[in-house]
Design an enzyme around this catalytic site. Sequence first.
Site, short mmCIF file in Angstrom:
data_model
loop_
_atom_site.label_atom_id
_atom_site.label_comp_id
_atom_site.label_asym_id
_atom_site.label_seq_id
_atom_site.Cartn_x
_atom_site.Cartn_y
_atom_site.Cartn_z
N LEU A 118 0.88 -1.09 -0.06
CA LEU A 118 -0.13 0.00 0.24
C LEU A 118 0.94 1.29 0.08
CD1 LEU A 118 -3.27 -1.03 1.97
CD2 LEU A 118 -2.73 -1.00 -0.20
N HIS A 119 1.47 1.42 -1.38
CA HIS A 119 2.30 2.84 -1.46
C HIS A 119 2.03 3.93 -0.87
CE1 HIS A 119 4.58 0.02 -4.30
NE2 HIS A 119 3.35 -0.18 -4.89
N ASP A 120 0.83 4.62 -1.46
CA ASP A 120 0.58 5.83 -1.26
C ASP A 120 -0.14 6.30 0.33
OD1 ASP A 120 1.25 6.42 -3.86
OD2 ASP A 120 -0.40 6.20 -4.63
#
Length: 312
Positions: A241-243
């Site tokens: 879950l990068h952002d």
Amino acid sequence: MTARKIIIDTDPGQDDAVAVLLALGSPELEVLGITAVAGNVPLPLTTKNALIVCELAGRTDVKVFAGCEAPLSRKLVTAEHVHGKTGLDGPQLPTPKMALQDGHAVDFIIETLRAEPAGTVTLCPLGPLTNIATAFSRAPDIISRVQEIVLMGGAYFQVGNITPAAEFNIYVDPEAADIVFKSGIRIVVMPLDVTHKALTTRPRVEAFRALGTEPGRMVAEWTDFFERFDKEKYGSEGAPLHDPCVIAYLLKPELFEGREVNVMVETNSELTLGMTVADWWRVTDRAPNALFMGDVNADGFFALLTDRIGRL
Ligand code: BDR
Ligand code: CA
């Protein structure tokens, strides 16, 4: 408590969508506006997706603006292979009823930074840096008014996800990233080195679903879809879950660890275009221009996410 004012610049993207929900579920943050940029999918879709996410959060009052449809000087590269053709593949998507704001995202960024007291607005870029760099080039006076930039982009130890050397957001518009990293603003970077440790797992996804709310269900279905790419490609347990790491940092910076380093962006070499050359080991005398993160407390991060999405 005065809420911290932020502008989210985004190209949703399932992980962007989760980041926006995290911000909208957090009273510590005041989202002044959401500016869409072309990235994961073309601009008409990223704009539509931003509206879908605001409606999902029950926040039709949030201002959403469409921004740049192509990088500063290159052809747009998109990532449907990761996000699906809508950018938000997974659940059935509604057609948003909420209106898009008139005016261009870049003008909104410029006008907001001029109107708000200097040093009180934080920029949160979650996609290619085209809108932000365009605003800085067009109105250099706003640069000194930015409180901080907290962005998702780049990599050091993890190197690349769109080419062997580059992370997607920086690769898509390296010239824009170069302008931002040379701006002199305090920058906090969430590179792949961190985001690849913020992995969905079955219990983490089921915790979203168990919220029993519409946002909880959508997040679970988005992450179900988003996972398939990383599981197949990297053999990882789930999807990064990068952002949401960007928003989580604003809420709980103690979840992250990093170093003040110098970061430069490769804009010439075909082989390493978009590489973030981070001086992690301080082997040059180039002055640090970024807090480059390297580690995250993943359990704490997912606990925060689940709690805040549960408040929507
Ligand atoms: C970044 O690229 C996009 O696909 C994601 O939304 C994230 O912002 C990860 O490289
Ligand atoms: Ca993104």
